[in-house]
Enzyme design. Structure first.
Site, mmCIF file in Angstrom:
data_model
loop_
_atom_site.group_PDB
_atom_site.id
_atom_site.type_symbol
_atom_site.label_atom_id
_atom_site.label_comp_id
_atom_site.label_asym_id
_atom_site.label_seq_id
_atom_site.Cartn_x
_atom_site.Cartn_y
_atom_site.Cartn_z
ATOM 1 C CE LYS A 84 -6.315 -11.509 2.193
ATOM 2 N NZ LYS A 84 -7.719 -11.604 2.438
ATOM 3 C CD GLU A 142 -8.543 -0.067 -6.088
ATOM 4 O OE1 GLU A 142 -8.839 -1.088 -5.926
ATOM 5 O OE2 GLU A 142 -7.387 0.646 -6.473
ATOM 6 C CB CYS A 163 -4.523 -6.141 -6.976
ATOM 7 S SG CYS A 163 -4.264 -7.412 -5.517
ATOM 8 C CB SER A 177 -6.627 -7.512 0.328
ATOM 9 O OG SER A 177 -7.245 -8.712 0.821
ATOM 10 N NE ARG A 225 -14.345 -12.030 2.568
ATOM 11 C CZ ARG A 225 -13.553 -11.661 1.502
ATOM 12 N NH1 ARG A 225 -14.003 -11.019 0.379
ATOM 13 N NH2 ARG A 225 -12.237 -11.799 1.690
ATOM 14 C CG HIS A 258 -6.852 -3.394 -4.094
ATOM 15 N ND1 HIS A 258 -7.440 -3.440 -4.957
ATOM 16 C CD2 HIS A 258 -6.370 -4.738 -3.580
ATOM 17 C CE1 HIS A 258 -7.501 -4.820 -5.592
ATOM 18 N NE2 HIS A 258 -6.868 -5.274 -4.552
#
Length: 304
Positions: free
Chosen positions: A163, A237, A142, A192, A249, A235
């Site tokens: 985003k 993982e 990333c 992300s 969040r 990502h």
């Protein structure tokens, strides 16, 4: 085969609870096997979460791996207990005279900053330069991939209009690449991020290969022709609930954030997400370790 980690690392109990074979340092010392030495530079604020995600992927292979965790000395983490950092992390000064089979450089939530505005940019540049002489193969993730492409190959990141957030379909552009051995023609991965690198810049850079991309998410996987550097924009993982936790969040902070794309069934955040990227994510890490580290690294690390 197991992954070899410190006896008391918090990730140990999590991985053992998932029936993943974890070998303690004590037991490993009594085996006459040279494990792969892999260093993880963890730039994420939630270090325990990130180290557990990565260790889960690295552990599910037939290889024995000695993992060491690295943190920056020029920036003090605000989200991880100092006792944990002191117990399980090392600094660059402590490893700079050593060689490693593999290095993983994680992402970091600093995309809105120019690279030279990042507090630890000078230290990261030193580590990336060091990796070309002391590491057999390096995997950048990333923001770490964007930083690596900029430092090593002069490719600048650019800001997205909004985003890129969700789970996206990707295609393998080079099916013969061992990195994607066993992959389906189409696979999924979470993203992300607020920035990207352009396909045109990657294709124009000498010595680089674009090996996977996405119509929606753009560039996904880039490697050097000599297979010493890999740059992964997503990502693979991530846990099942990672994007959900990021979304909630930001909602709790009152930030303007869209529901992660292609993640919640019916785009309904009250429903649990369906994981579509776990097997591809595991294959990517396994193939990187097997074909680009284990199969080609010298037995004597001094020869790197």
């Amino acid at each position: 085969m197991p992954i070899r980690i410190p006896d008391s690392l918090p990730a140990r109990s999590v991985l053992e609870g998932e029936n993943i074979f974890v070998m303690t340092e004590y037991r490993a010392m009594h085996q006459d096997i040279r494990p792969l030495n892999v260093l993880i530079l963890n730039l994420m604020p939630t270090k325990i979460v990130t180290e557990t995600q990565l260790l889960r992927k690295l552990s599910n292979t037939p290889l024995q791996i000695q993992v060491e965790l690295l943190r920056t000395a020029s920036y003090q983490s605000q989200h991880t207990d100092e006792d944990h950092l002191e117990s399980f992390y090392t600094t660059f000064d402590q490893v700079k005279d050593r060689n490693f089979d593999g290095l993983i450089i994680t992402g970091a939530p600093v995309e809105d900053l120019d690279f030279d505005q990042v507090d630890y940019w000078d230290e990261l540049q030193e580590i990336m330069a060091w990796s070309t002489r002391h590491v057999h193969s390096t995997l950048h993730i990333c923001w770490g991939a964007q930083a690596g492409l900029y430092f090593h190959h002069g490719i600048q990141k650019r800001k997205l209009e909004k985003k890129l957030f969700g789970v996206f379909e990707h295609r393998v552009l080079k099916p013969s690449s061992p990195l994607f051995r066993g992959f389906d023609d189409k696979f999924y991965a979470p993203h992300s991020r607020y920035t990207e690198v352009s396909r045109e810049d990657v294709l124009a850079a000498p010595g680089l290969e674009l090996v996977a991309d996405s119509e929606e998410a753009g560039v996904f996987a880039v490697k050097t022709e000599d297979s010493r550097q890999f740059f992964i924009m997503g990502h693979p993982e991530y846990d099942a609930d990672t994007l959900a936790r990021e979304y909630r969040r930001d909602v709790d902070k009152g930030l303007e954030i869209a529901v992660p794309a292609h993640y919640f069934p019916g785009d309904d955040p009250s429903r649990p997400p369906v994981v579509r990227w776990r097997s591809a994510g595991q294959l990517l890490y396994t193939n990187f370790l097997n074909y680009y580290v284990y199969q080609t690294t010298p037995y004597d690390l001094k020869q790197i």
